[in-house]
Design a protein around this motif. Structure first.
Motif, PDB file in Angstrom:
ATOM      1  N   ASP A 171       0.764  -1.078   0.070  1.00 49.88           N
ATOM      2  CA  ASP A 171       0.014  -0.032   0.112  1.00 49.88           C
ATOM      3  C   ASP A 171       0.847   1.385  -0.017  1.00 49.88           C
ATOM      4  OD1 ASP A 171      -2.748  -1.384   2.191  1.00 49.88           O
ATOM      5  OD2 ASP A 171      -2.343  -1.307   0.071  1.00 49.88           O
ATOM      6  N   VAL A 212      -1.052   2.087 -12.858  1.00 48.08           N
ATOM      7  CA  VAL A 212      -0.746   0.700 -11.834  1.00 48.08           C
ATOM      8  C   VAL A 212      -1.080  -0.324 -12.775  1.00 48.08           C
ATOM      9  CG1 VAL A 212      -1.782  -0.719 -10.126  1.00 48.08           C
ATOM     10  CG2 VAL A 212      -1.489   1.844  -9.829  1.00 48.08           C
ATOM     11  N   ASP A 270      -3.322   5.340 -16.308  1.00 53.80           N
ATOM     12  CA  ASP A 270      -3.583   4.426 -15.778  1.00 53.80           C
ATOM     13  C   ASP A 270      -2.484   3.545 -15.507  1.00 53.80           C
ATOM     14  OD1 ASP A 270      -5.865   1.135 -16.333  1.00 53.80           O
ATOM     15  OD2 ASP A 270      -4.735   1.818 -14.661  1.00 53.80           O
ATOM     16  N   ARG A 319       1.057   3.706  -3.286  1.00 54.97           N
ATOM     17  CA  ARG A 319       0.041   5.036  -2.819  1.00 54.97           C
ATOM     18  C   ARG A 319       0.262   5.811  -4.091  1.00 54.97           C
ATOM     19  NH1 ARG A 319       1.227   5.590   1.895  1.00 54.97           N
ATOM     20  NH2 ARG A 319      -0.409   4.133   2.854  1.00 54.97           N
ATOM     21  N   THR A 331      -1.457  -6.614  -3.764  1.00 56.34           N
ATOM     22  CA  THR A 331      -2.862  -6.024  -3.750  1.00 56.34           C
ATOM     23  C   THR A 331      -3.918  -6.288  -4.695  1.00 56.34           C
ATOM     24  OG1 THR A 331      -1.942  -4.513  -5.218  1.00 56.34           O
ATOM     25  CG2 THR A 331      -1.718  -3.883  -2.900  1.00 56.34           C
ATOM     26  N   ASN A 344      -1.487   5.187  -7.266  1.00 57.12           N
ATOM     27  CA  ASN A 344      -2.881   4.989  -7.071  1.00 57.12           C
ATOM     28  C   ASN A 344      -3.826   6.313  -7.005  1.00 57.12           C
ATOM     29  OD1 ASN A 344      -3.499   2.046  -7.000  1.00 57.12           O
ATOM     30  ND2 ASN A 344      -2.751   1.987  -4.999  1.00 57.12           N
ATOM     31  N   ASP A 392      -3.737   7.761 -10.495  1.00 61.25           N
ATOM     32  CA  ASP A 392      -4.795   7.235 -11.387  1.00 61.25           C
ATOM     33  C   ASP A 392      -6.011   7.865 -10.878  1.00 61.25           C
ATOM     34  OD1 ASP A 392      -3.228   4.113 -11.654  1.00 61.25           O
ATOM     35  OD2 ASP A 392      -2.740   5.863 -12.551  1.00 61.25           O
TER      36      ASP A 392
END
Length: 537
Positions: free
Chosen positions: A458, A476, A474, A462, A534, A465, A468
Motif C-alpha cells: 500500500d 498501475v 492508468d 500509494r 494488492t 494510485n 490514477d
C-alpha cells in the motif's frame, strides 16, 4: 601451349622472316587480322598479329611510321606482318627502325604466302590449344570427382592444388580453416580469415581475388553453397592468373564442394531431427531412451556433465521461416557453436525449437566457450553503439541467451528450466547472456508476513494510485502489464491495447512519481510483489 610468334616464325610452310623485335617472339598470339586502314586500332582487342601490305601507309616516312607503330603497341598488338612484293618490294627501313625502337616483332611475309594461310595457321593453333585445355579440364574434373567420392575434402584439395600448380584451402561457415593442400599452405590460408568473412557477407555465389600472404601469391576466394548465405569457402593460391585448364579445375572443385556442402546440410538437418527427439526424451526424464536413440551420434555427451543453452530473439517464427536459414542472430550463434565443436572434435546437440535455439554441450568444452565468446562480442558491439533507452531490455531482434548450471542426464529438465530463467533475466536486464549461477549471487528479499506485505504494498503503490484516481492515466495497470511481460514493450502494449510509445511514456511517469529506476531489478521485484499483494483487493 598457346601459339606464339616464334611458333609462326618457325612454321615451315609460311616462310616468315623476323626483321625486328626478336625479343618479343614468345608473346602468345590470340588472332591474326588483316587491315589496310591507316589507323586500325579502334578495331583491335589486343593480342593480335596485324597483317598489312601498306596500301594506305607512307611506309617510308620515318615520323609517320613511329606514330603508327607506337599506336599499335599501345593497343596491345603483339606483332606486325608485312607482305613484300605487293606495294613495296622490301619492308621500308623507316618501318623496320620504328618496330625496332618499340620492340614490336616485325615479320616479313613473302609474296607466295597469302594472309589467309597465316590466318588459318593461327586459327588451327588456337583451336588446338583450346581443345587441349578442354581435354585437360575434363581430365581434371574426373580426378576431382574421384577424390570427392573417395570421401573427405583433403584428397580433392590435393588434386586441385596439383592441377593449378599452387595451393588450396577449405574454410567452414565461420571462416576457420578446415583443410589445406599441401600441408605447408595452412599458415597462408589462416591469414586470409578476414577476407573469407567479408566474402560471406555477399550473396552466394560470390568470388574475389585478393593479394596472398606471400608476395608471389595470387589468391582466388569462392563461396560455397546454394543459399543466400555461403556455407563455406574455397581459396586457391597461385603465382599467376589461372589458365583455361586450371580454371576448369577450379570451377569443378567449387561445384563438387558445393554438392558436398549441401549434402552435409541435408545430413545435418536429419541429425537435428534426431537431436530434437533425444532432447524431448531427456526433458521427459527418460535418459536411457535418449541414449538408445542417440546411439554413437553424440559420443559421450549424454554421460558427462553438460550445460543447456537456450537462445531467443524477438523475431517471429513466420518471419524467420521466410528468411534464409541460419541467416539471423540464432543462426550466427548456431554456426559459432557448431564450428567450435567441430574444430575441437567434441559432440554437441543443437536443436532449433520454434522461436528458440536449444544447445546441449559438454561443460567446460569448446562449444560453451564459443557461446560465451559470441555473447561477449555482441555485448561489445552494443556497448560501442551506445546505451539502450532507459527502461528498455533487449531489443526485439537482438539475441538473448540463458545458460544452465552443469548437470547430468537425469537433471536435464531442471537444466532446461534454469536456462529459461537465465534467459528471462537476460532479456529484462538488456544483457546478451546470463548464466544461472549468476542469478544466485547476492541477497534475497526476505519473505514477509501477509500484513507486512500488504502494508509495504500500500505504501509503495500509494503515489501511483493517487495519480490514477485523478483520471490522468492508468499507471498501475500499465506497470502490472509491463512487469508481467518481463519488460517486453510490444507484448505489454498489446495486452493494454495501447501503442508502445504510450506505454514507454507511462513507465517514465512511474519512475518520476516513485523516484526510483525500473532498471533496478530489486525495484522491479518489490513493485511486482506489491502488485501481487494488492491484486486480491
Amino acid at each position: 601451349m598457346p601459339l606464339t610468334l616464334a611458333s609462326l616464325a618457325h612454321h615451315s610452310a609460311l616462310k616468315l622472316t623476323v626483321r625486328a623485335g626478336e625479343d618479343g617472339l614468345d608473346v602468345p598470339v590470340r588472332w591474326a587480322h588483316a587491315s589496310e586502314l591507316a589507323d586500325p586500332v579502334p578495331y583491335m582487342e589486343g593480342g593480335e598479329l596485324l597483317l598489312i601490305t601498306a596500301l594506305k601507309l607512307d611506309a617510308e616516312d620515318a615520323a609517320a611510321m613511329r606514330r603508327y607503330v607506337k599506336r599499335l603497341v599501345e593497343a596491345g598488338v603483339v606483332g606486325l606482318g608485312f607482305a613484300v612484293g605487293v606495294h613495296y618490294e622490301d619492308i621500308p627501313e623507316a618501318l623496320v627502325e620504328a618496330a625496332r625502337e618499340e620492340g614490336l616483332p616485325l615479320l616479313e611475309v613473302p609474296r607466295r604466302t597469302p594472309f589467309l594461310a597465316i590466318s588459318k595457321a593461327v586459327s588451327a593453333a588456337v583451336a588446338a590449344d583450346q581443345y587441349r585445355a578442354v581435354t585437360a579440364g575434363f581430365a581434371a574434373q574426373r580426378e576431382l570427382t574421384r577424390q570427392a567420392l573417395a570421401g573427405g575434402p583433403e584428397g580433392l584439395l590435393a588434386a586441385l592444388a596439383a592441377q593449378v600448380d599452387g595451393w588450396a584451402a577449405l574454410y567452414d561457415a565461420s571462416g576457420a580453416v578446415v583443410a589445406t593442400a599441401p600441408e605447408w599452405a595452412g599458415r597462408r590460408a589462416a591469414r586470409l580469415t578476414a577476407d573469407v568473412r567479408r566474402l560471406r557477407e555477399r550473396a552466394a555465389p560470390a568470388s574475389s581475388v585478393v593479394a596472398g600472404p606471400q608476395d608471389d601469391d595470387r589468391v582466388e576466394l569462392h563461396s560455397l553453397g546454394t543459399g543466400r548465405r555461403p556455407r563455406a569457402a574455397l581459396a586457391v593460391g597461385t603465382a599467376a592468373a589461372l589458365g583455361t585448364a586450371a580454371r576448369y579445375a577450379v570451377h569443378s572443385a567449387v561445384a563438387l564442394l558445393t554438392l558436398t556442402t549441401e549434402r552435409s546440410r541435408s545430413l545435418h538437418a536429419a541429425e537435428q531431427r534426431i537431436g530434437a527427439a533425444v532432447l524431448r526424451m531427456l526433458l521427459a526424464g527418460e535418459p536411457d531412451h535418449a541414449r538408445a536413440v542417440a546411439g554413437h551420434l553424440y559420443g559421450g555427451l549424454l554421460d558427462a556433465p553438460f550445460r543447456i543453452v537456450v537462445a531467443e530473439t524477438g523475431t517471429a517464427p513466420a518471419a524467420r521461416a521466410q528468411s534464409e536459414p541460419n541467416g539471423d542472430a540464432l543462426g550466427a550463434l548456431e554456426e559459432a557453436v557448431e564450428s567450435a565443436a567441430a574444430r575441437s572434435g567434441e559432440a554437441v546437440l543443437v536443436v532449433p525449437d520454434g522461436e528458440r535455439l536449444v544447445v546441449l554441450a559438454a561443460d567446460g568444452g569448446a562449444a560453451v566457450a564459443a557461446c560465451r565468446d559470441h555473447a561477449a562480442a555482441l555485448e561489445a558491439v552494443r556497448g560501442a553503439g551506445g546505451a539502450h533507452e532507459p527502461l528498455m531490455g533487449a531489443d526485439e531482434d537482438e539475441l538473448v541467451v540463458g545458460l544452465s548450471a552443469p548437470v547430468g542426464p537425469i537433471a536435464a529438465s531442471a537444466a532446461y528450466k534454469q536456462a529459461g530463467q537465465a534467459l528471462s533475466v537476460a532479456r529484462r536486464r538488456g544483457r546478451v547472456l546470463v548464466e544461472h549461477e549468476q542469478m544466485a549471487v547476492g541477497s534475497v528479499v526476505p519473505l514477509l508476513a501477509d500484513d507486512a506485505v500488504r502494508a509495504f504494498a500500500d505504501g509503495l503503490l500509494r503515489p501511483l494510485n493517487e495519480h490514477d484516481a485523478t483520471g490522468r492515466g492508468d499507471l498501475v495497470a500499465s506497470l502490472r502489464a509491463w512487469l508481467s511481460r518481463h519488460g517486453q514493450w510490444d507484448a505489454a502494449a498489446a495486452d493494454l491495447g495501447v501503442h508502445r510509445h504510450t506505454l514507454r511514456y507511462r513507465m517514465r511517469r512511474v519512475e518520476e512519481i516513485l523516484g526510483r529506476s525500473l532498471d533496478d531489478p530489486d525495484v522491479r521485484m518489490e513493485l511486482w510483489l506489491a502488485l501481487k499483494a494488492t491484486s486480491s483487493d
